[in-house]
Design an enzyme around this catalytic site. Sequence first.
Site, PDB file in Angstrom:
ATOM      1  N   LYS A   5       0.306  -0.438  15.164  1.00 51.36           N
ATOM      2  CA  LYS A   5       1.676  -0.545  15.671  1.00 51.36           C
ATOM      3  C   LYS A   5       1.967  -1.779  16.538  1.00 51.36           C
ATOM      4  O   LYS A   5       3.135  -2.110  16.765  1.00 51.36           O
ATOM      5  CB  LYS A   5       2.031   0.717  16.502  1.00 51.36           C
ATOM      6  N   PRO A  48      -5.203   0.244  18.496  1.00 57.23           N
ATOM      7  CA  PRO A  48      -4.853  -0.240  17.155  1.00 57.23           C
ATOM      8  C   PRO A  48      -4.841   0.827  16.059  1.00 57.23           C
ATOM      9  O   PRO A  48      -4.436   0.544  14.938  1.00 57.23           O
ATOM     10  CB  PRO A  48      -5.925  -1.306  16.866  1.00 57.23           C
ATOM     11  N   TYR A  85      -9.446   5.694   7.342  1.00 56.54           N
ATOM     12  CA  TYR A  85      -9.729   5.948   8.759  1.00 56.54           C
ATOM     13  C   TYR A  85     -10.723   7.106   8.807  1.00 56.54           C
ATOM     14  O   TYR A  85     -10.380   8.219   8.395  1.00 56.54           O
ATOM     15  CB  TYR A  85      -8.456   6.359   9.505  1.00 56.54           C
ATOM     16  N   TYR A 116       3.847   6.151  10.323  1.00 56.59           N
ATOM     17  CA  TYR A 116       2.970   5.056   9.878  1.00 56.59           C
ATOM     18  C   TYR A 116       3.771   3.921   9.247  1.00 56.59           C
ATOM     19  O   TYR A 116       3.506   2.744   9.505  1.00 56.59           O
ATOM     20  CB  TYR A 116       1.920   5.592   8.893  1.00 56.59           C
ATOM     21  N   HIS A 141       0.850  -1.191   0.000  1.00 55.67           N
ATOM     22  CA  HIS A 141       0.000   0.000   0.000  1.00 55.67           C
ATOM     23  C   HIS A 141       0.889   1.245   0.000  1.00 55.67           C
ATOM     24  O   HIS A 141       1.728   1.410   0.869  1.00 55.67           O
ATOM     25  CB  HIS A 141      -0.934   0.003   1.211  1.00 55.67           C
TER      26      HIS A 141
HETATM   27  P1  RFL Z   1       0.358 -12.299  21.310  1.00 52.34           P
HETATM   28  O1  RFL Z   1       0.101 -12.289  19.848  1.00 52.34           O
HETATM   29  O2  RFL Z   1      -0.747 -12.037  22.229  1.00 52.34           O
HETATM   30  O3  RFL Z   1       1.039 -13.694  21.643  1.00 52.34           O
HETATM   31  C1  RFL Z   1       1.260 -14.114  22.972  1.00 52.34           C
HETATM   32  C2  RFL Z   1       1.203 -15.622  23.001  1.00 52.34           C
HETATM   33  O4  RFL Z   1       1.500 -16.077  24.319  1.00 52.34           O
HETATM   34  C3  RFL Z   1       0.594 -17.114  24.665  1.00 52.34           C
HETATM   35  N1  RFL Z   1       0.517 -17.180  26.137  1.00 52.34           N
HETATM   36  C4  RFL Z   1       1.161 -18.105  26.880  1.00 52.34           C
HETATM   37  N2  RFL Z   1       1.943 -19.136  26.532  1.00 52.34           N
HETATM   38  C5  RFL Z   1       2.453 -19.917  27.541  1.00 52.34           C
HETATM   39  N3  RFL Z   1       2.172 -19.698  28.864  1.00 52.34           N
HETATM   40  C6  RFL Z   1       1.391 -18.666  29.249  1.00 52.34           C
HETATM   41  N4  RFL Z   1       1.133 -18.445  30.549  1.00 52.34           N
HETATM   42  C7  RFL Z   1       0.842 -17.823  28.235  1.00 52.34           C
HETATM   43  N5  RFL Z   1       0.026 -16.739  28.254  1.00 52.34           N
HETATM   44  C8  RFL Z   1      -0.154 -16.357  26.980  1.00 52.34           C
HETATM   45  C9  RFL Z   1      -0.692 -16.719  23.996  1.00 52.34           C
HETATM   46  O5  RFL Z   1      -1.554 -17.845  23.797  1.00 52.34           O
HETATM   47  C10 RFL Z   1      -0.175 -16.150  22.675  1.00 52.34           C
HETATM   48  O6  RFL Z   1      -0.069 -17.128  21.659  1.00 52.34           O
HETATM   49  O7  RFL Z   1       1.503 -11.231  21.657  1.00 52.34           O
HETATM   50  P2  RFL Z   1       2.782 -10.772  20.819  1.00 52.34           P
HETATM   51  O8  RFL Z   1       3.492 -11.949  20.231  1.00 52.34           O
HETATM   52  O9  RFL Z   1       3.520  -9.825  21.691  1.00 52.34           O
HETATM   53  O10 RFL Z   1       2.189  -9.993  19.549  1.00 52.34           O
HETATM   54  C11 RFL Z   1       1.491  -8.774  19.739  1.00 52.34           C
HETATM   55  C12 RFL Z   1       0.418  -8.616  18.664  1.00 52.34           C
HETATM   56  O11 RFL Z   1      -0.372  -9.781  18.636  1.00 52.34           O
HETATM   57  C13 RFL Z   1      -0.501  -7.399  18.911  1.00 52.34           C
HETATM   58  O12 RFL Z   1       0.269  -6.292  19.330  1.00 52.34           O
HETATM   59  C14 RFL Z   1      -1.271  -6.993  17.641  1.00 52.34           C
HETATM   60  O13 RFL Z   1      -2.209  -7.983  17.293  1.00 52.34           O
HETATM   61  C15 RFL Z   1      -1.999  -5.668  17.849  1.00 52.34           C
HETATM   62  N6  RFL Z   1      -2.810  -5.279  16.694  1.00 52.34           N
HETATM   63  C16 RFL Z   1      -2.221  -4.723  15.563  1.00 52.34           C
HETATM   64  N7  RFL Z   1      -0.874  -4.587  15.486  1.00 52.34           N
HETATM   65  C17 RFL Z   1      -0.284  -4.094  14.334  1.00 52.34           C
HETATM   66  O14 RFL Z   1       0.954  -3.982  14.296  1.00 52.34           O
HETATM   67  N8  RFL Z   1      -1.038  -3.725  13.225  1.00 52.34           N
HETATM   68  C18 RFL Z   1      -2.391  -3.841  13.224  1.00 52.34           C
HETATM   69  O15 RFL Z   1      -3.007  -3.570  12.199  1.00 52.34           O
HETATM   70  C19 RFL Z   1      -3.046  -4.321  14.439  1.00 52.34           C
HETATM   71  N9  RFL Z   1      -4.385  -4.457  14.496  1.00 52.34           N
HETATM   72  C20 RFL Z   1      -4.204  -5.433  16.745  1.00 52.34           C
HETATM   73  C21 RFL Z   1      -4.971  -5.008  15.617  1.00 52.34           C
HETATM   74  C22 RFL Z   1      -4.845  -5.998  17.856  1.00 52.34           C
HETATM   75  C23 RFL Z   1      -6.208  -6.130  17.874  1.00 52.34           C
HETATM   76  N10 RFL Z   1      -6.809  -6.715  19.026  1.00 52.34           N
HETATM   77  C24 RFL Z   1      -7.586  -7.883  18.958  1.00 52.34           C
HETATM   78  C25 RFL Z   1      -6.377  -6.276  20.317  1.00 52.34           C
HETATM   79  C26 RFL Z   1      -6.343  -5.129  15.623  1.00 52.34           C
HETATM   80  C27 RFL Z   1      -6.978  -5.669  16.778  1.00 52.34           C
HETATM   81  C28 RFL Z   1      -8.488  -5.738  16.751  1.00 52.34           C
HETATM   82  C1  PHB Z   2      -6.525  -4.370  10.486  1.00 45.51           C
HETATM   83  O1  PHB Z   2      -6.618  -4.580   9.265  1.00 45.51           O
HETATM   84  O2  PHB Z   2      -6.827  -5.223  11.332  1.00 45.51           O
HETATM   85  C2  PHB Z   2      -6.050  -3.043  10.938  1.00 45.51           C
HETATM   86  C3  PHB Z   2      -5.520  -2.147  10.010  1.00 45.51           C
HETATM   87  C4  PHB Z   2      -5.084  -0.905  10.433  1.00 45.51           C
HETATM   88  C5  PHB Z   2      -5.183  -0.563  11.761  1.00 45.51           C
HETATM   89  C6  PHB Z   2      -5.681  -1.458  12.690  1.00 45.51           C
HETATM   90  C7  PHB Z   2      -6.136  -2.702  12.268  1.00 45.51           C
HETATM   91  O3  PHB Z   2      -4.766   0.669  12.154  1.00 45.51           O
END
Ligand code: RFL
Ligand code: PHB
Length: 393
Positions: free
Chosen positions: A300, A296, A204, A388, A76
Amino acid sequence: MEAPQRTQVAIIGGGVAGLMLSQLLHVEGIDCVILERQTRVYTEGRIRAGVLEYGTVNLLRRVGVSERMDRLGLRHEGFALMDDGEKTRIPLHDLVNTDVMVYGQTEITIDLMDACAERGIPLIFEAKEVALHDFDSAAPYVTYIKDGVPQRLDCDVIAGCDGAHGVCRATMPDAAAHAVEKVYPFGWLGILSDVPPMDHELIYSNHERGFALASQRSLTRSRYYIQCDVTEKIEDWSDERIWDELEIRLGDTTEHRITRGPSLEKSIAPLRSYVCEKMQHGRLFLAGDASHIVPPTGAKGLNLAASDVYYLADALIAHYKQGNEAGLKGYTDRALNRIWKAERFSWSMTQLTHRFPNMTLFDRKMQKADLSYIRGSVAAQTAIAENYVGLPY
Ligand code: RFL
Ligand code: PHB
Protein backbone atom coordinates in the site's frame (compact mmCIF):
# COMPACT_ATOMS: atom_id res chain seq x y z
CA MET A 1 23.15 33.78 -2.45
CA GLU A 2 21.84 33.57 -6.01
CA ALA A 3 18.86 35.80 -6.99
CA PRO A 4 15.64 34.20 -5.62
CA GLN A 5 13.71 31.92 -7.97
CA ARG A 6 9.90 31.82 -7.84
CA THR A 7 7.33 29.09 -8.38
CA GLN A 8 3.76 28.37 -7.34
CA VAL A 9 4.37 25.01 -5.61
CA ALA A 10 7.76 24.05 -4.14
CA ILE A 11 7.88 20.25 -3.96
CA ILE A 12 10.40 18.79 -1.52
CA GLY A 13 11.42 15.25 -2.51
CA GLY A 14 11.62 13.58 -5.93
CA GLY A 15 10.15 10.18 -4.98
CA VAL A 16 6.87 8.90 -6.39
CA ALA A 17 4.77 11.39 -4.37
CA GLY A 18 6.72 14.48 -5.46
CA LEU A 19 7.15 13.40 -9.08
CA MET A 20 3.50 12.40 -9.49
CA LEU A 21 2.32 15.67 -7.90
CA SER A 22 4.49 17.65 -10.33
CA GLN A 23 2.81 15.95 -13.29
CA LEU A 24 -0.72 16.41 -11.93
CA LEU A 25 -0.03 20.15 -11.49
CA HIS A 26 1.79 20.54 -14.79
CA VAL A 27 -1.12 19.20 -16.87
CA GLU A 28 -3.26 21.96 -15.27
CA GLY A 29 -0.72 24.68 -16.02
CA ILE A 30 0.40 25.10 -12.39
CA ASP A 31 4.15 25.75 -11.95
CA CYS A 32 6.31 23.77 -9.59
CA VAL A 33 9.95 23.05 -8.79
CA ILE A 34 11.09 19.74 -7.28
CA LEU A 35 14.05 19.72 -4.88
CA GLU A 36 15.62 16.27 -4.44
CA ARG A 37 18.46 15.62 -2.00
CA GLN A 38 19.99 12.66 -3.84
CA THR A 39 21.43 12.13 -7.34
CA ARG A 40 19.30 10.70 -10.14
CA VAL A 41 21.36 7.50 -10.18
CA TYR A 42 20.78 6.96 -6.46
CA THR A 43 17.00 7.57 -6.60
CA GLU A 44 16.65 5.23 -9.57
CA GLY A 45 18.64 2.50 -7.84
CA ARG A 46 16.30 2.09 -4.84
CA ILE A 47 14.38 -1.18 -5.05
CA ARG A 48 10.99 -0.83 -3.45
CA ALA A 49 7.38 -1.39 -4.36
CA GLY A 50 6.11 -3.70 -7.04
CA VAL A 51 2.30 -3.74 -6.98
CA LEU A 52 0.18 -0.89 -8.33
CA GLU A 53 -3.45 -0.40 -7.47
CA TYR A 54 -5.87 0.38 -10.26
CA GLY A 55 -6.12 4.02 -9.04
CA THR A 56 -2.36 4.49 -9.32
CA VAL A 57 -2.40 2.99 -12.82
CA ASN A 58 -5.16 5.42 -13.79
CA LEU A 59 -3.29 8.42 -12.39
CA LEU A 60 -0.22 7.52 -14.47
CA ARG A 61 -2.46 7.27 -17.53
CA ARG A 62 -4.18 10.57 -16.73
CA VAL A 63 -0.85 12.42 -16.70
CA GLY A 64 0.29 10.64 -19.88
CA VAL A 65 3.13 8.69 -18.25
CA SER A 66 1.86 5.16 -18.83
CA GLU A 67 3.35 4.07 -22.16
CA ARG A 68 6.07 1.81 -20.69
CA MET A 69 3.86 0.59 -17.85
CA ASP A 70 1.09 -0.41 -20.27
CA ARG A 71 3.63 -2.19 -22.47
CA LEU A 72 5.78 -3.89 -19.84
CA GLY A 73 3.62 -4.11 -16.70
CA LEU A 74 1.98 -7.43 -15.79
CA ARG A 75 -1.74 -7.52 -15.01
CA HIS A 76 -2.41 -9.83 -12.09
CA GLU A 77 -5.94 -11.17 -11.65
CA GLY A 78 -5.32 -12.73 -8.27
CA PHE A 79 -2.81 -13.66 -5.56
CA ALA A 80 -2.43 -16.51 -3.07
CA LEU A 81 -2.36 -16.74 0.70
CA MET A 82 -0.53 -19.86 1.89
CA ASP A 83 -0.57 -21.25 5.42
CA ASP A 84 1.54 -24.27 6.37
CA GLY A 85 1.64 -25.14 2.67
CA GLU A 86 -2.13 -24.87 2.11
CA LYS A 87 -2.92 -22.37 -0.62
CA THR A 88 -5.98 -20.11 -0.90
CA ARG A 89 -6.24 -18.03 -4.06
CA ILE A 90 -7.93 -14.62 -3.87
CA PRO A 91 -9.36 -14.18 -7.37
CA LEU A 92 -9.31 -10.38 -7.51
CA HIS A 93 -10.72 -10.07 -10.99
CA ASP A 94 -13.63 -12.45 -10.44
CA LEU A 95 -14.52 -10.90 -7.09
CA VAL A 96 -14.22 -7.16 -7.76
CA ASN A 97 -13.72 -7.01 -11.52
CA THR A 98 -10.37 -5.24 -11.06
CA ASP A 99 -6.74 -6.31 -11.43
CA VAL A 100 -3.49 -4.97 -10.01
CA MET A 101 -0.45 -4.10 -12.11
CA VAL A 102 2.98 -5.50 -11.32
CA TYR A 103 5.42 -2.78 -12.38
CA GLY A 104 8.37 -1.70 -10.27
CA GLN A 105 8.59 1.59 -8.39
CA THR A 106 12.05 1.94 -9.94
CA GLU A 107 10.48 1.96 -13.42
CA ILE A 108 7.76 4.44 -12.43
CA THR A 109 10.43 6.73 -11.00
CA ILE A 110 12.38 6.57 -14.28
CA ASP A 111 9.21 7.24 -16.32
CA LEU A 112 8.20 10.22 -14.16
CA MET A 113 11.71 11.71 -14.16
CA ASP A 114 11.87 11.38 -17.95
CA ALA A 115 8.48 13.13 -18.18
CA CYS A 116 9.80 16.01 -16.01
CA ALA A 117 12.76 16.41 -18.38
CA GLU A 118 10.56 16.27 -21.52
CA ARG A 119 7.98 18.71 -20.11
CA GLY A 120 10.50 21.16 -18.69
CA ILE A 121 9.50 20.69 -15.06
CA PRO A 122 12.51 21.76 -12.98
CA LEU A 123 13.81 18.77 -10.99
CA ILE A 124 16.88 19.80 -9.03
CA PHE A 125 19.03 16.90 -7.81
CA GLU A 126 21.53 17.18 -4.97
CA ALA A 127 19.63 20.04 -3.36
CA LYS A 128 21.34 20.05 0.05
CA GLU A 129 20.26 21.50 3.41
CA VAL A 130 16.70 22.21 2.33
CA ALA A 131 14.99 24.44 4.91
CA LEU A 132 11.38 25.69 5.00
CA HIS A 133 10.53 29.27 5.99
CA ASP A 134 7.41 31.34 6.76
CA PHE A 135 4.94 28.65 5.73
CA ASP A 136 2.42 30.07 8.21
CA SER A 137 2.41 33.31 6.17
CA ALA A 138 1.19 34.08 2.63
CA ALA A 139 4.80 34.21 1.39
CA PRO A 140 6.63 30.98 2.20
CA TYR A 141 10.06 30.21 0.82
CA VAL A 142 12.59 27.41 0.77
CA THR A 143 16.36 27.70 1.00
CA TYR A 144 18.88 25.08 -0.09
CA ILE A 145 22.47 24.66 -1.27
CA LYS A 146 23.21 23.62 -4.84
CA ASP A 147 26.84 22.98 -5.87
CA GLY A 148 27.98 24.85 -2.78
CA VAL A 149 25.92 27.97 -3.63
CA PRO A 150 23.02 29.06 -1.32
CA GLN A 151 19.67 29.32 -3.17
CA ARG A 152 16.24 30.71 -2.33
CA LEU A 153 12.94 29.56 -3.85
CA ASP A 154 9.86 31.75 -3.21
CA CYS A 155 6.50 29.99 -3.54
CA ASP A 156 2.80 29.99 -2.62
CA VAL A 157 2.71 26.48 -1.19
CA ILE A 158 5.23 23.87 0.01
CA ALA A 159 4.47 20.18 -0.66
CA GLY A 160 6.40 17.95 1.76
CA CYS A 161 6.99 14.77 -0.27
CA ASP A 162 10.38 13.91 1.22
CA GLY A 163 9.65 10.50 2.69
CA ALA A 164 9.98 9.09 6.18
CA HIS A 165 13.33 10.70 6.98
CA GLY A 166 12.82 14.10 5.34
CA VAL A 167 12.89 17.62 6.67
CA CYS A 168 9.23 18.53 6.14
CA ARG A 169 7.63 16.45 8.89
CA ALA A 170 10.50 17.38 11.19
CA THR A 171 9.62 21.06 10.54
CA MET A 172 5.84 20.59 10.88
CA PRO A 173 4.88 22.24 14.19
CA ASP A 174 3.61 19.73 16.75
CA ALA A 175 3.98 16.72 14.42
CA ALA A 176 5.24 14.42 17.19
CA ALA A 177 2.15 15.12 19.28
CA HIS A 178 -0.04 13.89 16.42
CA ALA A 179 1.90 10.70 15.64
CA VAL A 180 0.40 7.22 16.10
CA GLU A 181 2.81 4.30 15.76
CA LYS A 182 3.14 0.53 15.97
CA VAL A 183 6.52 -1.16 15.56
CA TYR A 184 6.55 -4.85 14.55
CA PRO A 185 9.10 -7.22 16.13
CA PHE A 186 10.60 -8.27 12.78
CA GLY A 187 11.76 -7.02 9.39
CA TRP A 188 11.76 -8.18 5.77
CA LEU A 189 14.86 -9.38 4.01
CA GLY A 190 14.45 -8.83 0.26
CA ILE A 191 16.33 -10.32 -2.68
CA LEU A 192 16.09 -9.32 -6.35
CA SER A 193 17.36 -11.71 -9.01
CA ASP A 194 17.14 -12.15 -12.77
CA VAL A 195 15.37 -15.50 -12.64
CA PRO A 196 11.82 -16.44 -13.70
CA PRO A 197 9.25 -16.09 -10.86
CA MET A 198 8.13 -19.32 -9.17
CA ASP A 199 4.48 -18.63 -10.06
CA HIS A 200 2.59 -16.26 -12.35
CA GLU A 201 0.92 -14.67 -9.28
CA LEU A 202 2.21 -13.45 -5.89
CA ILE A 203 2.26 -15.91 -2.95
CA TYR A 204 2.11 -14.67 0.67
CA SER A 205 3.16 -17.60 2.85
CA ASN A 206 2.78 -18.10 6.61
CA HIS A 207 5.29 -20.80 7.61
CA GLU A 208 6.48 -22.00 11.02
CA ARG A 209 9.92 -20.50 10.25
CA GLY A 210 8.28 -17.17 9.42
CA PHE A 211 6.61 -15.29 6.59
CA ALA A 212 7.81 -15.38 2.97
CA LEU A 213 6.61 -13.59 -0.16
CA ALA A 214 7.17 -14.61 -3.77
CA SER A 215 6.87 -11.49 -5.91
CA GLN A 216 8.23 -10.38 -9.26
CA ARG A 217 9.10 -7.46 -11.48
CA SER A 218 8.77 -9.17 -14.87
CA LEU A 219 8.66 -12.65 -16.40
CA THR A 220 12.43 -12.84 -15.97
CA ARG A 221 13.01 -10.91 -12.73
CA SER A 222 11.92 -12.16 -9.29
CA ARG A 223 11.61 -10.39 -5.98
CA TYR A 224 11.38 -12.48 -2.81
CA TYR A 225 11.12 -11.55 0.85
CA ILE A 226 11.51 -13.45 4.12
CA GLN A 227 10.57 -12.36 7.61
CA CYS A 228 13.70 -11.96 9.75
CA ASP A 229 14.81 -10.49 13.03
CA VAL A 230 15.51 -6.73 12.80
CA THR A 231 18.90 -7.32 14.38
CA GLU A 232 20.00 -9.62 11.53
CA LYS A 233 22.95 -8.46 9.41
CA ILE A 234 22.66 -8.72 5.65
CA GLU A 235 26.32 -9.89 5.49
CA ASP A 236 25.24 -13.07 7.30
CA TRP A 237 22.80 -13.93 4.52
CA SER A 238 24.58 -15.43 1.53
CA ASP A 239 22.44 -15.84 -1.58
CA GLU A 240 22.42 -19.63 -1.00
CA ARG A 241 21.17 -19.24 2.55
CA ILE A 242 18.31 -17.01 1.33
CA TRP A 243 17.34 -19.43 -1.46
CA ASP A 244 17.42 -22.38 1.00
CA GLU A 245 15.13 -20.52 3.36
CA LEU A 246 12.75 -19.49 0.57
CA GLU A 247 12.47 -23.09 -0.61
CA ILE A 248 11.48 -24.18 2.88
CA ARG A 249 8.98 -21.39 3.47
CA LEU A 250 7.39 -21.31 0.02
CA GLY A 251 7.62 -24.98 -0.81
CA ASP A 252 9.47 -26.36 -3.80
CA THR A 253 7.34 -28.72 -5.82
CA THR A 254 7.22 -29.57 -9.50
CA GLU A 255 4.24 -27.21 -9.76
CA HIS A 256 6.08 -24.26 -8.20
CA ARG A 257 9.84 -24.34 -8.44
CA ILE A 258 12.13 -21.59 -7.20
CA THR A 259 14.85 -20.80 -9.72
CA ARG A 260 18.04 -19.68 -7.99
CA GLY A 261 20.33 -16.98 -9.32
CA PRO A 262 22.79 -14.35 -8.13
CA SER A 263 21.28 -11.45 -6.19
CA LEU A 264 21.11 -8.04 -7.87
CA GLU A 265 20.13 -6.47 -4.55
CA LYS A 266 19.67 -7.63 -0.97
CA SER A 267 18.45 -5.53 1.96
CA ILE A 268 16.64 -5.68 5.29
CA ALA A 269 13.78 -3.27 6.07
CA PRO A 270 12.06 -2.92 9.47
CA LEU A 271 8.25 -3.04 9.56
CA ARG A 272 6.13 -0.38 11.16
CA SER A 273 2.77 1.33 11.00
CA TYR A 274 2.95 5.09 11.51
CA VAL A 275 0.60 8.02 10.90
CA CYS A 276 1.30 11.69 11.54
CA GLU A 277 -2.27 12.95 11.75
CA LYS A 278 -1.12 16.52 11.31
CA MET A 279 -0.60 16.74 7.55
CA GLN A 280 -0.83 20.51 7.08
CA HIS A 281 0.05 23.79 8.72
CA GLY A 282 -0.50 27.11 6.93
CA ARG A 283 0.96 26.66 3.44
CA LEU A 284 2.84 23.40 4.19
CA PHE A 285 1.22 20.07 3.20
CA LEU A 286 2.68 16.58 3.75
CA ALA A 287 2.08 13.66 1.37
CA GLY A 288 3.26 10.05 1.07
CA ASP A 289 5.81 8.48 3.41
CA ALA A 290 6.47 11.95 4.86
CA SER A 291 3.23 11.53 6.79
CA HIS A 292 2.63 7.77 7.05
CA ILE A 293 4.26 4.35 6.84
CA VAL A 294 2.60 0.96 6.38
CA PRO A 295 4.15 -2.50 6.69
CA PRO A 296 4.66 -3.70 3.08
CA THR A 297 2.39 -6.74 3.48
CA GLY A 298 -0.59 -4.97 1.87
CA ALA A 299 1.48 -3.37 -0.94
CA LYS A 300 0.00 0.00 0.00
CA GLY A 301 2.86 2.51 0.57
CA LEU A 302 3.43 3.76 -2.94
CA ASN A 303 -0.28 3.60 -3.67
CA LEU A 304 -1.09 5.78 -0.66
CA ALA A 305 1.51 8.29 -1.82
CA ALA A 306 -0.38 8.41 -5.13
CA SER A 307 -3.80 8.95 -3.53
CA ASP A 308 -2.43 11.67 -1.19
CA VAL A 309 -1.03 13.68 -4.08
CA TYR A 310 -4.24 13.16 -6.03
CA TYR A 311 -6.14 14.85 -3.15
CA LEU A 312 -3.51 17.56 -2.81
CA ALA A 313 -3.43 18.29 -6.56
CA ASP A 314 -7.23 18.39 -6.63
CA ALA A 315 -7.20 20.96 -3.81
CA LEU A 316 -4.46 23.06 -5.43
CA ILE A 317 -6.27 23.06 -8.79
CA ALA A 318 -9.48 24.32 -7.07
CA HIS A 319 -7.40 26.96 -5.27
CA TYR A 320 -5.68 28.26 -8.41
CA LYS A 321 -8.54 27.84 -10.92
CA GLN A 322 -11.62 28.75 -8.85
CA GLY A 323 -10.17 30.51 -5.80
CA ASN A 324 -11.86 27.73 -3.80
CA GLU A 325 -10.03 27.01 -0.51
CA ALA A 326 -12.29 24.20 0.73
CA GLY A 327 -10.08 21.44 -0.72
CA LEU A 328 -6.92 22.77 0.89
CA LYS A 329 -8.69 23.24 4.25
CA GLY A 330 -10.08 19.70 4.10
CA TYR A 331 -6.96 18.01 2.69
CA THR A 332 -5.92 16.25 5.92
CA ASP A 333 -9.39 14.87 6.68
CA ARG A 334 -9.87 13.60 3.13
CA ALA A 335 -6.44 11.98 2.98
CA LEU A 336 -6.57 10.47 6.50
CA ASN A 337 -9.87 8.77 5.78
CA ARG A 338 -8.18 6.64 3.10
CA ILE A 339 -4.83 6.36 4.94
CA TRP A 340 -6.38 4.74 8.03
CA LYS A 341 -8.19 2.13 5.92
CA ALA A 342 -4.93 1.22 4.19
CA GLU A 343 -3.20 1.12 7.60
CA ARG A 344 -5.89 -1.29 8.81
CA PHE A 345 -5.55 -3.56 5.79
CA SER A 346 -1.72 -3.62 5.95
CA TRP A 347 -1.82 -4.36 9.67
CA SER A 348 -4.41 -7.15 9.25
CA MET A 349 -2.45 -8.78 6.41
CA THR A 350 0.67 -8.64 8.62
CA GLN A 351 -1.22 -10.21 11.56
CA LEU A 352 -2.54 -12.99 9.35
CA THR A 353 0.71 -13.96 7.65
CA HIS A 354 3.61 -13.47 10.11
CA ARG A 355 4.91 -15.52 13.04
CA PHE A 356 5.24 -13.21 16.04
CA PRO A 357 7.79 -13.84 18.79
CA ASN A 358 6.02 -15.14 21.92
CA MET A 359 3.00 -16.12 19.90
CA THR A 360 0.68 -18.35 21.93
CA LEU A 361 -1.18 -21.40 20.68
CA PHE A 362 -4.32 -19.28 20.88
CA ASP A 363 -2.79 -16.60 18.61
CA ARG A 364 -1.86 -19.26 16.06
CA LYS A 365 -5.34 -20.82 16.23
CA MET A 366 -6.78 -17.36 15.48
CA GLN A 367 -4.62 -17.12 12.33
CA LYS A 368 -5.75 -20.57 11.27
CA ALA A 369 -9.42 -19.76 11.93
CA ASP A 370 -9.11 -16.48 10.07
CA LEU A 371 -7.68 -18.25 7.04
CA SER A 372 -10.25 -21.03 7.21
CA TYR A 373 -13.00 -18.39 7.26
CA ILE A 374 -11.45 -16.59 4.28
CA ARG A 375 -11.13 -19.86 2.38
CA GLY A 376 -14.84 -20.65 2.83
CA SER A 377 -16.38 -17.20 2.48
CA VAL A 378 -16.84 -15.22 -0.72
CA ALA A 379 -17.72 -12.20 1.45
CA ALA A 380 -14.39 -12.41 3.31
CA GLN A 381 -12.44 -12.87 0.08
CA THR A 382 -14.27 -9.93 -1.48
CA ALA A 383 -13.33 -7.70 1.47
CA ILE A 384 -9.66 -8.65 0.99
CA ALA A 385 -9.90 -8.19 -2.78
CA GLU A 386 -11.44 -4.71 -2.65
CA ASN A 387 -8.75 -3.54 -0.24
CA TYR A 388 -5.93 -5.16 -2.21
CA VAL A 389 -6.90 -3.58 -5.54
CA GLY A 390 -7.31 -0.28 -3.68
CA LEU A 391 -10.29 1.56 -2.22
CA PRO A 392 -11.71 4.21 -4.58
CA TYR A 393 -10.74 7.90 -4.49
P1 RFL B 1 10.13 8.25 -1.07
O1 RFL B 1 10.00 7.28 -2.19
O2 RFL B 1 10.91 7.87 0.11
O3 RFL B 1 10.68 9.60 -1.69
C1 RFL B 1 11.08 10.68 -0.88
C2 RFL B 1 12.16 11.44 -1.61
O4 RFL B 1 12.53 12.58 -0.84
C3 RFL B 1 13.95 12.70 -0.85
N1 RFL B 1 14.35 13.48 0.34
C4 RFL B 1 14.68 14.78 0.30
N2 RFL B 1 14.77 15.65 -0.72
C5 RFL B 1 15.16 16.94 -0.43
N3 RFL B 1 15.48 17.35 0.84
C6 RFL B 1 15.39 16.50 1.89
N4 RFL B 1 15.69 16.92 3.13
C7 RFL B 1 14.99 15.15 1.64
N5 RFL B 1 14.82 14.06 2.42
C8 RFL B 1 14.43 13.06 1.62
C9 RFL B 1 14.44 11.28 -0.86
O5 RFL B 1 15.77 11.19 -1.37
C10 RFL B 1 13.42 10.62 -1.79
O6 RFL B 1 13.81 10.65 -3.14
O7 RFL B 1 8.67 8.64 -0.54
P2 RFL B 1 7.29 8.80 -1.32
O8 RFL B 1 7.48 9.57 -2.59
O9 RFL B 1 6.30 9.27 -0.32
O10 RFL B 1 6.91 7.32 -1.81
C11 RFL B 1 6.60 6.33 -0.84
C12 RFL B 1 7.02 4.95 -1.36
O11 RFL B 1 8.37 5.02 -1.77
C13 RFL B 1 6.88 3.85 -0.29
O12 RFL B 1 5.67 4.01 0.42
C14 RFL B 1 6.88 2.44 -0.92
O13 RFL B 1 8.14 2.14 -1.46
C15 RFL B 1 6.53 1.38 0.12
N6 RFL B 1 6.59 0.02 -0.41
C16 RFL B 1 5.56 -0.49 -1.21
N7 RFL B 1 4.51 0.30 -1.55
C17 RFL B 1 3.53 -0.18 -2.40
O14 RFL B 1 2.58 0.56 -2.70
N8 RFL B 1 3.58 -1.47 -2.92
C18 RFL B 1 4.60 -2.31 -2.62
O15 RFL B 1 4.64 -3.42 -3.16
C19 RFL B 1 5.64 -1.85 -1.70
N9 RFL B 1 6.68 -2.64 -1.37
C20 RFL B 1 7.68 -0.80 -0.08
C21 RFL B 1 7.69 -2.14 -0.59
C22 RFL B 1 8.74 -0.34 0.70
C23 RFL B 1 9.79 -1.16 1.01
N10 RFL B 1 10.85 -0.64 1.81
C24 RFL B 1 12.18 -0.59 1.36
C25 RFL B 1 10.51 0.11 2.98
C26 RFL B 1 8.74 -2.98 -0.28
C27 RFL B 1 9.79 -2.50 0.55
C28 RFL B 1 10.88 -3.49 0.89
C1 PHB C 1 7.29 -6.26 -4.05
O1 PHB C 1 7.25 -6.87 -5.13
O2 PHB C 1 8.26 -5.57 -3.71
C2 PHB C 1 6.14 -6.39 -3.12
C3 PHB C 1 4.97 -7.00 -3.56
C4 PHB C 1 3.90 -7.13 -2.69
C5 PHB C 1 4.01 -6.66 -1.40
C6 PHB C 1 5.16 -6.02 -0.97
C7 PHB C 1 6.24 -5.91 -1.84
O3 PHB C 1 2.95 -6.80 -0.56
